[in-house]
Design a protein around this motif. Structure first.
Motif, PDB file in Angstrom:
ATOM      1  N   LEU A  26      -5.456   0.828   7.469  1.00 11.65           N
ATOM      2  CA  LEU A  26      -4.374  -0.161   7.417  1.00 11.65           C
ATOM      3  C   LEU A  26      -4.586  -1.276   8.442  1.00 11.65           C
ATOM      4  CD1 LEU A  26      -1.351   2.271   6.956  1.00 11.65           C
ATOM      5  CD2 LEU A  26      -2.358   0.779   5.215  1.00 11.65           C
ATOM      6  N   ILE A  42       0.841  -1.196   0.000  1.00 12.05           N
ATOM      7  CA  ILE A  42       0.000   0.000   0.000  1.00 12.05           C
ATOM      8  C   ILE A  42       0.878   1.247   0.000  1.00 12.05           C
ATOM      9  CG2 ILE A  42      -1.692   1.361   1.285  1.00 12.05           C
ATOM     10  CD1 ILE A  42      -2.907  -1.105   0.093  1.00 12.05           C
ATOM     11  N   VAL A  95       3.710  -1.661   3.693  1.00 11.37           N
ATOM     12  CA  VAL A  95       3.326  -0.259   3.549  1.00 11.37           C
ATOM     13  C   VAL A  95       4.546   0.566   3.161  1.00 11.37           C
ATOM     14  CG1 VAL A  95       2.446   1.778   4.754  1.00 11.37           C
ATOM     15  CG2 VAL A  95       1.406  -0.464   5.166  1.00 11.37           C
ATOM     16  N   ILE A 113       1.479  -4.267  10.813  1.00  8.18           N
ATOM     17  CA  ILE A 113       2.015  -4.245   9.450  1.00  8.18           C
ATOM     18  C   ILE A 113       3.237  -5.157   9.400  1.00  8.18           C
ATOM     19  CG2 ILE A 113       3.161  -2.783   7.725  1.00  8.18           C
ATOM     20  CD1 ILE A 113       1.329  -0.503   8.688  1.00  8.18           C
ATOM     21  N   PRO A 149       1.500   7.149   6.059  1.00  5.64           N
ATOM     22  CA  PRO A 149       0.523   6.161   6.558  1.00  5.64           C
ATOM     23  C   PRO A 149      -0.038   6.463   7.938  1.00  5.64           C
ATOM     24  CG  PRO A 149       2.751   5.258   6.621  1.00  5.64           C
ATOM     25  CD  PRO A 149       2.831   6.555   5.870  1.00  5.64           C
TER      26      PRO A 149
END
Length: 285
Positions: A86, A74, A102, A128, A79
């Motif tokens: 997310l 992404i 990410v 993540i 972010p």
């Protein structure tokens, strides 16, 4: 909000089967999703809406399931503004053993630290899997040019954002392209095949770069070598003797040094991008 996906026509299942080795479980396909064409108002509404965040997470996950991807990458700017989205997407992907990577902008100045700092990184590292940081284009804002990714700047980014516990989740970006700078035009990215073509027309001191043996690219004297940044550069002069720019280019030596840096810090690498470099450079990875 309505979300439209571009690029489905580029999904090549035949190529995906060639890349992935199901017998050894080697090779993963994680396509990149970018948020494009959003207005500032779109972003404001999205960030404030848990419903919209969940909707987009589900729609991306549907794409993943449809094409049997192994996860997604992404790219959404900073972010920190998209943590609800997310986190939702991560939960959906992890249910099926898929990965979330990410993209992070590099930290260039104090202002950037407002939007990406060690606390934010650590919080997001809980859900993540990997972060791909864009540690390149360092001098792209300067018409006079300079190194693409000074090695100490890469180290600064690693040390600023990560700690010993979450450092392994970072993928350090390496540019496989060169940049040409001339004060009368915008900086121009060059694939390395173009760099080789330009060097053919340059003065004889660059002849060694054109030899087939890759180890010649480890010598200091085939190009100008900037010790501080650990990068090579040359003056691009055309056949009429007119200066076309100053080219800063990755070489076998500069990439090798960054691979060693990654090993020392226990971080991974993200190449931008495969296909822009020369084949034998990939022997380093």
């Amino acid at each position: 909000m309505q979300f439209d996906f571009d690029g489905e026509h580029d999904v090549d299942q035949g190529w995906m089967k060639e890349v992935k080795d199901e017998a050894t479980n080697m090779g993963k396909i994680l396509p990149r999703f970018q948020l494009r064409g959003w207005t500032s108002e779109d972003l404001r509404v999205f960030v404030k809406s848990a419903e919209e965040s969940n909707l987009l997470a589900n729609e991306i996950n549907n794409q993943v399931e449809k094409y049997k991807f192994d996860g997604v990458v992404i790219e959404c700017g900073y972010p920190a503004f998209f943590q609800k989205f997310l986190a939702d997407l991560s939960e959906l992907l992890h249910k099926e053993g898929r990965q979330l990577i990410v993209v992070l902008p590099s930290v260039m100045n104090e202002e950037h630290k407002q939007f990406m700092n060690p606390d934010i990184y650590d919080t997001m590292s809980k859900y993540i899997d990997r972060f791909s940081i864009m540690t390149y284009d360092y001098s792209s804002h300067d018409p006079n040019g300079g190194p693409n990714a000074p090695i100490e700047w890469i180290m600064d980014n690693i040390e600023y954002l990560t700690n010993q516990k979450n450092r392994h989740q970072l993928l350090v970006g390496i540019n496989m392209y060169a940049m040409s700078y001339l004060h009368t035009r915008a900086p121009e990215p060059l694939v390395l095949k173009t760099v080789i073509d330009k060097l053919i027309d340059q003065p004889s001191e660059y002849d060694e770069l054109l030899e087939e043996e890759p180890q010649l690219m480890t010598e200091e004297d085939e190009l100008n070598w900037d010790t501080d940044s650990q990068e090579a550069w040359f003056i691009d002069i055309d056949e009429d003797g007119v200066r076309q720019g100053t080219v800063w280019t990755p070489t076998y030596r500069s990439i090798r040094n960054r691979v060693r840096l990654a090993e020392d810090y226990n971080v991974g690498l993200a190449l931008w991008e495969v296909g822009q470099g020369l084949d034998y450079l990939y022997d380093l990875f």
